[in-house]
Design a protein around this motif. Sequence first.
Motif, PDB file in Angstrom:
ATOM      1  N   ARG A  27      -1.556  -5.504  -8.997  1.00 35.21           N
ATOM      2  CA  ARG A  27      -0.347  -4.927  -8.197  1.00 35.21           C
ATOM      3  C   ARG A  27      -0.854  -3.497  -7.290  1.00 35.21           C
ATOM      4  N   ILE A  28      -1.851  -3.095  -7.561  1.00 31.52           N
ATOM      5  CA  ILE A  28      -2.350  -1.983  -6.749  1.00 31.52           C
ATOM      6  C   ILE A  28      -3.790  -2.181  -6.378  1.00 31.52           C
ATOM      7  N   ALA A  29      -4.171  -2.015  -4.986  1.00 35.46           N
ATOM      8  CA  ALA A  29      -5.469  -2.079  -4.452  1.00 35.46           C
ATOM      9  C   ALA A  29      -5.671  -0.818  -3.679  1.00 35.46           C
ATOM     10  N   SER A  30      -6.683  -0.240  -3.718  1.00 36.77           N
ATOM     11  CA  SER A  30      -7.375   0.884  -3.046  1.00 36.77           C
ATOM     12  C   SER A  30      -8.690   0.598  -2.494  1.00 36.77           C
ATOM     13  N   PHE A  31      -8.842   0.900  -1.068  1.00 35.78           N
ATOM     14  CA  PHE A  31     -10.478   1.123  -0.529  1.00 35.78           C
ATOM     15  C   PHE A  31     -10.445   2.087   0.705  1.00 35.78           C
ATOM     16  N   SER A  32     -11.364   2.089   1.109  1.00 35.25           N
ATOM     17  CA  SER A  32     -11.442   3.151   2.255  1.00 35.25           C
ATOM     18  C   SER A  32     -12.251   2.438   3.360  1.00 35.25           C
ATOM     19  N   ILE A  33     -11.938   3.119   4.599  1.00 33.09           N
ATOM     20  CA  ILE A  33     -12.605   2.771   5.976  1.00 33.09           C
ATOM     21  C   ILE A  33     -13.125   4.161   6.263  1.00 33.09           C
ATOM     22  N   ASN A  34     -14.484   4.130   6.541  1.00 31.53           N
ATOM     23  CA  ASN A  34     -15.077   5.480   6.997  1.00 31.53           C
ATOM     24  C   ASN A  34     -15.172   5.593   8.480  1.00 31.53           C
TER      25      ASN A  34
ATOM     26  N   ARG B  32     -11.287   3.145  19.256  1.00 33.16           N
ATOM     27  CA  ARG B  32     -11.338   1.888  19.646  1.00 33.16           C
ATOM     28  C   ARG B  32     -11.974   1.065  18.649  1.00 33.16           C
ATOM     29  N   ARG B  33     -12.945   1.298  18.183  1.00 30.81           N
ATOM     30  CA  ARG B  33     -13.862   0.675  17.230  1.00 30.81           C
ATOM     31  C   ARG B  33     -13.135   0.602  15.609  1.00 30.81           C
ATOM     32  N   ARG B  34     -12.912   1.856  15.251  1.00 26.94           N
ATOM     33  CA  ARG B  34     -12.219   1.968  13.920  1.00 26.94           C
ATOM     34  C   ARG B  34     -10.588   1.506  14.035  1.00 26.94           C
ATOM     35  N   GLY B  35     -10.134   1.753  15.225  1.00 28.15           N
ATOM     36  CA  GLY B  35      -8.716   1.139  15.322  1.00 28.15           C
ATOM     37  C   GLY B  35      -8.829  -0.504  14.983  1.00 28.15           C
TER      38      GLY B  35
ATOM     39  N   ASN C 162      -3.493  -4.240 -12.163  1.00 24.60           N
ATOM     40  CA  ASN C 162      -2.246  -5.071 -12.364  1.00 24.60           C
ATOM     41  C   ASN C 162      -1.123  -4.632 -13.124  1.00 24.60           C
ATOM     42  N   ALA C 163       0.056  -4.894 -12.971  1.00 22.48           N
ATOM     43  CA  ALA C 163       1.088  -4.359 -13.522  1.00 22.48           C
ATOM     44  C   ALA C 163       2.422  -5.316 -13.465  1.00 22.48           C
ATOM     45  N   PRO C 164       3.376  -4.893 -14.303  1.00 23.97           N
ATOM     46  CA  PRO C 164       4.617  -5.962 -14.399  1.00 23.97           C
ATOM     47  C   PRO C 164       5.516  -6.193 -13.252  1.00 23.97           C
ATOM     48  N   TRP C 165       5.477  -4.913 -12.438  1.00 23.70           N
ATOM     49  CA  TRP C 165       6.499  -4.871 -11.362  1.00 23.70           C
ATOM     50  C   TRP C 165       6.256  -5.891 -10.086  1.00 23.70           C
ATOM     51  N   GLU C 166       7.035  -6.256  -9.479  1.00 23.97           N
ATOM     52  CA  GLU C 166       6.937  -7.174  -8.326  1.00 23.97           C
ATOM     53  C   GLU C 166       6.235  -6.699  -7.185  1.00 23.97           C
ATOM     54  N   GLY C 167       6.632  -5.532  -6.587  1.00 24.07           N
ATOM     55  CA  GLY C 167       5.977  -4.808  -5.254  1.00 24.07           C
ATOM     56  C   GLY C 167       4.525  -4.782  -5.714  1.00 24.07           C
ATOM     57  N   ARG C 168       3.692  -4.913  -4.226  1.00 28.01           N
ATOM     58  CA  ARG C 168       2.399  -4.745  -4.226  1.00 28.01           C
ATOM     59  C   ARG C 168       1.995  -3.322  -3.441  1.00 28.01           C
ATOM     60  N   LEU C 169       1.106  -2.464  -3.785  1.00 28.86           N
ATOM     61  CA  LEU C 169       0.790  -1.329  -3.064  1.00 28.86           C
ATOM     62  C   LEU C 169      -0.505  -1.368  -2.679  1.00 28.86           C
ATOM     63  N   VAL C 170      -0.997  -1.011  -1.591  1.00 31.11           N
ATOM     64  CA  VAL C 170      -2.315  -1.057  -1.042  1.00 31.11           C
ATOM     65  C   VAL C 170      -2.548   0.265  -0.397  1.00 31.11           C
ATOM     66  N   VAL C 171      -3.361   1.249  -0.754  1.00 28.29           N
ATOM     67  CA  VAL C 171      -3.698   2.433  -0.284  1.00 28.29           C
ATOM     68  C   VAL C 171      -5.054   2.475   0.416  1.00 28.29           C
ATOM     69  N   ILE C 172      -5.172   2.626   1.497  1.00 22.37           N
ATOM     70  CA  ILE C 172      -6.333   2.705   2.385  1.00 22.37           C
ATOM     71  C   ILE C 172      -6.631   4.134   2.828  1.00 22.37           C
ATOM     72  N   ILE C 173      -7.922   4.483   2.566  1.00 22.39           N
ATOM     73  CA  ILE C 173      -8.023   5.964   2.649  1.00 22.39           C
ATOM     74  C   ILE C 173      -9.021   5.923   3.874  1.00 22.39           C
ATOM     75  N   LEU C 174      -8.580   6.638   5.225  1.00 23.19           N
ATOM     76  CA  LEU C 174      -9.252   6.482   6.324  1.00 23.19           C
ATOM     77  C   LEU C 174     -10.221   8.019   6.242  1.00 23.19           C
TER      78      LEU C 174
ATOM     79  N   CYS D  24      -1.769   3.792   4.887  1.00 16.92           N
ATOM     80  CA  CYS D  24      -3.109   4.385   5.412  1.00 16.92           C
ATOM     81  C   CYS D  24      -2.932   5.822   5.575  1.00 16.92           C
ATOM     82  N   LEU D  25      -4.026   6.606   4.787  1.00 12.56           N
ATOM     83  CA  LEU D  25      -3.830   7.885   4.599  1.00 12.56           C
ATOM     84  C   LEU D  25      -4.998   8.501   5.058  1.00 12.56           C
ATOM     85  N   THR D  26      -5.328   9.933   5.515  1.00 12.22           N
ATOM     86  CA  THR D  26      -6.210  10.594   6.063  1.00 12.22           C
ATOM     87  C   THR D  26      -6.247  11.934   5.597  1.00 12.22           C
ATOM     88  N   GLU D  27      -7.599  12.636   5.296  1.00 13.40           N
ATOM     89  CA  GLU D  27      -7.517  13.779   4.884  1.00 13.40           C
ATOM     90  C   GLU D  27      -6.681  14.984   5.507  1.00 13.40           C
ATOM     91  N   PHE D  28      -6.840  15.048   6.709  1.00 10.89           N
ATOM     92  CA  PHE D  28      -6.094  15.889   7.660  1.00 10.89           C
ATOM     93  C   PHE D  28      -6.061  15.488   9.059  1.00 10.89           C
TER      94      PHE D  28
END
Length: 407
Positions: free
Chosen positions: A262-269, A282-285, A32-44, A310-314
């Motif tokens: 304010r920040i959340a991060s998790f992954s989908i394998n 189709r399934r992962r999408g 959590n943090a004092p700014w108003e924006g929320r950032l979600v990072v999903i690692i694919l 939504c970020l992926t390694e390459f």
Amino acid sequence: MSLSRRDVLIRSLALGCSAAAAPLVTPVALANAPWEGRLVVIILRGALDGLDAIRPHGDADFAALRPTLGGGDDPSGLDLDGFFTLHPGFESLHPLWQAGEFGAVHAVSTPYRDKRSHFDGQDILEAGLPGLGGGGLRDGWLNRMLQLRGGLEPEIAYAIGRERMLVLSGLAETARWSPEADLAVSAQARQLLNIVHHDDPLFRDASADAIEIAASLELEAERAEQTGAMMQADPMMAGVAVNTTHVQLADFAASRLRGDTRIASFSINGWDTHSQQDQGLRRRGGMLSDTILALRAGLGDVWGRTAVLCLTEFGRTAAENGSGGTDHGTGGAMLFAGGALRGGQVLGDWPGLAEADLYDRRDLMPTRDLRAHAAWVMAQMIGLNRDELEQVIFPGLEMGARPGLLL
């Protein structure tokens, strides 16, 4: 052997957790943090094929490279802008595209090149570094951002589940959670703990902390019920499988992000599609689409201040292989969503798919550092300056011009 109060607490929690929480669980990390924006990072994890998710049908060379995977005369997919089409596995996100709340950045990558190892690629992605040398994998780029701001109040510190999110690991404290955790403590158990540990300060204080954590989880359950009600009221959630793990992750993240987090991060394998890619994508999408829709529904009005990256390694090879799939590549796509971002567009400098235009004559050529887009989001949402981003959070980065990602 002496035990600290924190050691005892961690061991007590480990004994109280469901056995299912340990092996194949993806934790959520929050801060959590004092700014108003929320950032979600999903690692694919596994390397999303950006050329299939966001198909460049307008490129004359695409059809020959992908005779079955969305190229050739394949009519599947939804038109985005006359040049790109959307893989049918992400179909439920098309309304968000039309609403300007979903988009993509194409032909991007981290600085990682040539070896195409999932482990190394993911480490570089989450560490935010130009390479693996120098012993810099001690923390992730989101954690370095929290360290820069200093004095931020973390969630109650607890970690459950095997997988470690490097992107939020480091000196700055953050909270961790996984949906299989069960730390409920009944009133009778609380009374028994008080009696047994009354005369031992170490165990008494550890028990008190454990009870406090259990109480906080009860509050989380109440928040989850509120999030569930919001999801049911959203017509876009009609086809979403709400009892799946990825939706539970989104549910919990949304319940926290509506408050101080304010920040959340998790992954989908599962994005490594060497064979039968169309079925796998189709399934992962569908999983990623459900996750984004669940975040949107659960966040309510806060969605308008949220950015989901939504970020992926390459990326993957430009040409499909003989098994109906693709192999490890270089350039790929970043998908994004959220009311704080300018969706309805595919950003990026398109390099072309002619053989001479490909990286090593096999992969989509990266035309911009993936980190630059994350940096610009953080600069505009959190107020970080360019020196902080280019020298501390993403060492060696040149952010370049503002890409027009935020509203």
